[in-house]
Motif scaffolding. Structure first.
Motif, PDB file in Angstrom:
ATOM      1  N   GLY A   1       0.772  -1.233   0.000  1.00  0.00           N
ATOM      2  CA  GLY A   1       0.000   0.000   0.000  1.00  0.00           C
ATOM      3  C   GLY A   1       0.801   1.280   0.000  1.00  0.00           C
ATOM      4  N   VAL A   2       1.999   1.218  -0.519  1.00  0.00           N
ATOM      5  CA  VAL A   2       2.800   2.442  -0.621  1.00  0.00           C
ATOM      6  C   VAL A   2       2.748   2.923  -2.072  1.00  0.00           C
ATOM      7  N   ARG A   3       2.475   4.187  -2.222  1.00  0.00           N
ATOM      8  CA  ARG A   3       2.329   4.794  -3.539  1.00  0.00           C
ATOM      9  C   ARG A   3       3.426   5.823  -3.751  1.00  0.00           C
TER      10      ARG A   3
ATOM     11  N   VAL B   1      14.951   5.740  -4.820  1.00  0.00           N
ATOM     12  CA  VAL B   1      15.904   6.847  -4.864  1.00  0.00           C
ATOM     13  C   VAL B   1      15.481   7.779  -5.995  1.00  0.00           C
ATOM     14  N   VAL B   2      15.445   9.047  -5.688  1.00  0.00           N
ATOM     15  CA  VAL B   2      15.019  10.045  -6.677  1.00  0.00           C
ATOM     16  C   VAL B   2      16.248  10.492  -7.456  1.00  0.00           C
ATOM     17  N   THR B   3      16.214  10.305  -8.744  1.00  0.00           N
ATOM     18  CA  THR B   3      17.369  10.672  -9.559  1.00  0.00           C
ATOM     19  C   THR B   3      17.210  12.031 -10.223  1.00  0.00           C
ATOM     20  N   GLU B   4      15.980  12.524 -10.253  1.00  0.00           N
ATOM     21  CA  GLU B   4      15.752  13.825 -10.884  1.00  0.00           C
ATOM     22  C   GLU B   4      14.427  14.367 -10.357  1.00  0.00           C
ATOM     23  N   GLY B   5      14.371  15.620  -9.998  1.00  0.00           N
ATOM     24  CA  GLY B   5      13.115  16.213  -9.564  1.00  0.00           C
ATOM     25  C   GLY B   5      12.692  15.732  -8.198  1.00  0.00           C
ATOM     26  N   LYS B   6      11.403  15.490  -8.019  1.00  0.00           N
ATOM     27  CA  LYS B   6      10.930  15.055  -6.713  1.00  0.00           C
ATOM     28  C   LYS B   6       9.719  14.141  -6.839  1.00  0.00           C
ATOM     29  N   ILE B   7       9.480  13.412  -5.767  1.00  0.00           N
ATOM     30  CA  ILE B   7       8.344  12.498  -5.697  1.00  0.00           C
ATOM     31  C   ILE B   7       7.670  12.676  -4.343  1.00  0.00           C
ATOM     32  N   ARG B   8       6.480  12.100  -4.232  1.00  0.00           N
ATOM     33  CA  ARG B   8       5.822  12.063  -2.931  1.00  0.00           C
ATOM     34  C   ARG B   8       5.470  10.611  -2.613  1.00  0.00           C
TER      35      ARG B   8
ATOM     36  N   ASP C   1      -2.245   5.143   5.847  1.00  0.00           N
ATOM     37  CA  ASP C   1      -1.856   6.264   6.703  1.00  0.00           C
ATOM     38  C   ASP C   1      -0.816   5.853   7.741  1.00  0.00           C
ATOM     39  N   ARG C   2       0.060   4.946   7.338  1.00  0.00           N
ATOM     40  CA  ARG C   2       1.115   4.544   8.276  1.00  0.00           C
ATOM     41  C   ARG C   2       2.142   5.661   8.440  1.00  0.00           C
ATOM     42  N   PHE C   3       2.231   6.497   7.451  1.00  0.00           N
ATOM     43  CA  PHE C   3       3.112   7.663   7.584  1.00  0.00           C
ATOM     44  C   PHE C   3       2.502   8.824   6.814  1.00  0.00           C
ATOM     45  N   ASP C   4       2.899  10.005   7.209  1.00  0.00           N
ATOM     46  CA  ASP C   4       2.408  11.188   6.504  1.00  0.00           C
ATOM     47  C   ASP C   4       3.050  11.233   5.124  1.00  0.00           C
ATOM     48  N   PRO C   5       2.359  11.796   4.145  1.00  0.00           N
ATOM     49  CA  PRO C   5       2.982  11.925   2.822  1.00  0.00           C
ATOM     50  C   PRO C   5       4.352  12.593   2.940  1.00  0.00           C
ATOM     51  N   LEU C   6       5.283  12.031   2.220  1.00  0.00           N
ATOM     52  CA  LEU C   6       6.676  12.465   2.363  1.00  0.00           C
ATOM     53  C   LEU C   6       7.213  12.845   0.984  1.00  0.00           C
ATOM     54  N   VAL C   7       7.726  14.056   0.860  1.00  0.00           N
ATOM     55  CA  VAL C   7       8.292  14.498  -0.414  1.00  0.00           C
ATOM     56  C   VAL C   7       9.798  14.265  -0.386  1.00  0.00           C
ATOM     57  N   LEU C   8      10.303  13.609  -1.406  1.00  0.00           N
ATOM     58  CA  LEU C   8      11.742  13.371  -1.549  1.00  0.00           C
ATOM     59  C   LEU C   8      12.225  14.120  -2.783  1.00  0.00           C
ATOM     60  N   THR C   9      13.365  14.743  -2.664  1.00  0.00           N
ATOM     61  CA  THR C   9      13.947  15.424  -3.816  1.00  0.00           C
ATOM     62  C   THR C   9      15.268  14.753  -4.184  1.00  0.00           C
TER      63      THR C   9
ATOM     64  N   ASP D   1       6.106  -3.237   7.257  1.00  0.00           N
ATOM     65  CA  ASP D   1       4.960  -2.683   7.961  1.00  0.00           C
ATOM     66  C   ASP D   1       4.423  -1.434   7.261  1.00  0.00           C
ATOM     67  N   GLY D   2       5.034  -1.074   6.172  1.00  0.00           N
ATOM     68  CA  GLY D   2       4.604   0.118   5.465  1.00  0.00           C
ATOM     69  C   GLY D   2       5.059   1.391   6.143  1.00  0.00           C
TER      70      GLY D   2
END
Lengths: 460, 176
Positions: free
Chosen positions: A208-210, A231-238, A244-252, A262-263
């Motif tokens: 359930g991780v998107r 791993v983000v190679t360019e730009g960013k992802i969320r 809802d095991r964790f809050d949305p997380l933005v990676l750059t 456990d997600g």
């Protein structure tokens, strides 16, 4: 057609038009309608030639060379390959460029009409597919893909979505197109490139991780044990969790994260400290690595995250504590299916020559134990397929470490390499294998770096 | 009309008119890559607004209007020092290109015939020049000639083709 007008038109297509010529072109076009008609005819001619719109066989067939290209050119290369091969119909040409809106929801698979919203754009000669557990003998470039899971047992393949998002798959992996800009990866590794126009691509992973694209390229590995590394190679992802095991997380870029079974986010790492010389594994190694030359800096290149050896036995120099002084042998082997991270380490002096020997001392620390080193060019080359793209080896530039000139010292805790390297014309190249990022991602960083006859600098 | 039918209808219309739309854009945009990017944007906008299109009316005219605005948008985004035709000229050319777009089919038929009349060397040069990513320099390198020689040869080929096309279109019966 007026000669001056033709010259200016040709300069447009050649990319050599000057400001003066543009001014003259404008005056000609303003002067009369016939000139404008000539200009329109010329550009119409270009449009037909560029899009190969003339009748069959009037020009020699255009060669199609499926080569690995930079990510930015890939979309276009796929377009042309498809169009020029005449394998695909015009409808498919439109299909390529036609993003459909409101189609990135999980309900895509519920559509009663089995629309195809992705196609197989390329695959390696050794690619082996299964779809819905049925062996597919002839899944070929150009084939439309339905929302059925695809298992790529071996080899590599590229999927292009309706939206123009491109996903490179490395077997073994299981992948399922869900919508025009939406897919699921349940096992294995994939590289995703999302052009600007396709922003918003969603990749579902296990548990359930998107991963939601925010204008990016990223690498993702879904391990058999359920952990997922990205791993983000360019730009960013969320990163989002269905539960809802964790809050949305933005990676750059170039951040990475590991999600547990456990997600939950297990670790998140800041950019690896190797500055502009770091090139992630899926970039064109021949270019940046070969071009990287410095007398006082070692290039440190993360090649992959969470690499399973998948039954391969890998000969390595075991990380014997202390000085490794003999490089003429590859001893030891790693357990099969052991997840590893790999890094290329390159010293290629800029001022090296037959007459000028350049020496360098560098210290590189990893926060995970080093489990092996691959040091000879032959062994590095033969292990490329497991850790990096097949062309990551520095052709004609890599030299063996020399027993009498090069030394590698491994610290007691197996986390620090001290390198004493000497090179003249070629590059000293070794591959460092560490425990996998999936358990607690390694984060190499360097401490110091001194080269004889040069200023002291940072490996970073 | 459900979404599937709408999509199929759009596909048919766009497939039919895509060459005209691209030719129209190419007339207004100097750079090939830019023209193709604009085409992709136009396709996207056309689909998003397809509900606004009235069946039975001229799809190409509707597409040209959207393409024209996409070209203007592209010009706004372009680098300040990029060479472009003046705005009023773009408008004039856009009108004329739209007006003459109906000639594209006979133009293409004539081109197909005219290409077969080229010599093998010229056809080979033309083929190489329009490969993906090719330019005069890469062609020159491939055929072992200077870049300027390739450029001159292509200029000559373009002239021959345009004259041939025009003669076929203007001859009784036009292009076959």
């Amino acid at each position: 057609m007026n000669s001056r007008l033709l010259d200016h038109c040709c300069a447009i297509t050649d990319g050599t038009l000057t400001a003066e010529a543009l001014a003259d072109l404008e005056s000609i076009l303003r002067a009369n309608e016939a000139a404008r008609r000539d200009y329109i005819d010329f550009m119409r001619l270009q449009s037909l030639l560029e899009r190969n719109e003339i009748a069959n066989a009037t020009l020699a067939p255009m060669p199609i060379t499926p080569t690995r290209r930079s990510r930015r050119s890939r979309v276009r290369s796929v377009w042309y390959a498809a169009a020029l091969a005449a394998v695909l119909t015009l409808a498919l040409t439109v299909w390529f460029i036609l993003p459909r809106e409101n189609t990135t929801t999980p309900s895509d698979t519920d559509s009663p009409t089995p629309h195809s919203f992705a196609l197989l754009s390329t695959c390696s000669n050794d690619a082996v597919f299964n779809i819905d557990a049925n062996p597919v003998a002839s899944l070929n470039p150009g084939d439309a893909l339905t929302p059925s899971p695809i298992r790529l047992q071996a080899g590599s393949a590229q999927v292009m979505f309706n939206s123009t998002t491109v996903v490179d798959l490395r077997g073994p992996c299981t992948f399922q197109p869900l919508g025009p800009n939406h897919a699921r990866l349940t096992a294995g590794s994939a590289s995703v490139y999302v052009p600007r126009r396709a922003r918003g691509f969603i990749l579902e992973t296990a548990l359930g991780v998107r991963i939601v694209d925010l204008g990016t390229a990223f690498e993702v590995t879904q391990r058999p044990d359920g952990k997922m590394a990205v791993v983000v190679t360019e730009g960013k992802i969320r990163l989002e969790s269905d539960h809802d095991r964790f809050d949305p997380l933005v990676l750059t870029s170039p951040q990475r994260a590991v999600v547990t079974t456990d997600g939950l986010i297990q670790s998140q790492h800041s950019p690896i400290a190797a500055a502009e010389h770091i090139r992630l594994w899926n970039t064109a190694f021949d270019g940046p690595v070969s071009e990287f030359r410095s007398d006082d800096t070692v290039a440190l290149i993360p090649e992959s995250i969470v690499t399973d050896l998948a039954g391969k036995t890998l000969a390595v120099v075991p990380p014997t504590v202390g000085r490794i002084a003999r490089f003429d042998r590859e001893k030891g082997s790693l357990r099969v299916d052991r997840p590893l991270d790999a890094y290329s380490l390159v010293f290629h002096p800029a001022s090296g020559s037959v007459e000028n020997q350049v020496k360098l001392t560098a210290v590189v620390e990893f926060d995970r134990p080093i489990v092996g080193l691959i040091v000879s060019p032959q062994a590095i080359k033969s292990s490329n397929a497991w850790f990096a793209s097949s062309d990551s080896f520095i052709r004609n530039g890599s030299s063996s470490l020399e027993d009498d000139a090069d030394q590698i010292i491994v610290s007691d805790d197996h986390r620090t390499l001290t390198l004493h390297l000497t090179a003249r014309t070629g590059a000293d190249h070794l591959r460092v294998l560490t425990e996998s990022a999936s358990t607690d991602s390694p984060q190499p960083h360097s401490e110091s770096n001194q080269s004889e006859g040069s200023t002291q600098g940072d490996v970073r | 009309m459900d979404t599937t039918d709408q999509h199929d209808q759009f596909m048919r219309l766009f497939i039919q008119h895509q060459p005209r739309i691209y030719a129209y854009i190419r007339t207004l945009v100097f750079n090939r890559a830019d023209a193709e990017e604009v085409l992709q944007e136009v396709a996207s906008v056309l689909w998003r607004r397809f509900e606004d299109f009235t069946p039975g009316t001229h799809f190409d005219r509707w597409a040209f209007t959207i393409a024209y605005h996409q070209v203007l948008y592209h010009r706004q985004k372009a680098r300040r020092d990029a060479l472009m035709l003046h705005g009023d000229l773009v408008e004039t050319l856009a009108d004329q290109a739209a007006e003459e777009s109906g000639r594209l089919d006979e133009f293409r038929d004539a081109l197909s015939e005219c290409v077969t009349q080229l010599g093998a060397t010229d056809r080979d040069l033309l083929s190489r020049r329009y490969e993906s990513g090719a330019n005069n320099r890469s062609v020159a390198s491939a055929v072992g000639r200077s870049e300027s020689a390739v450029s001159r040869a292509l200029h000559r080929i373009y002239r021959v083709l345009l004259e041939c096309i025009r003669s076929k279109i203007e001859s009784p019966g036009g292009a076959s």
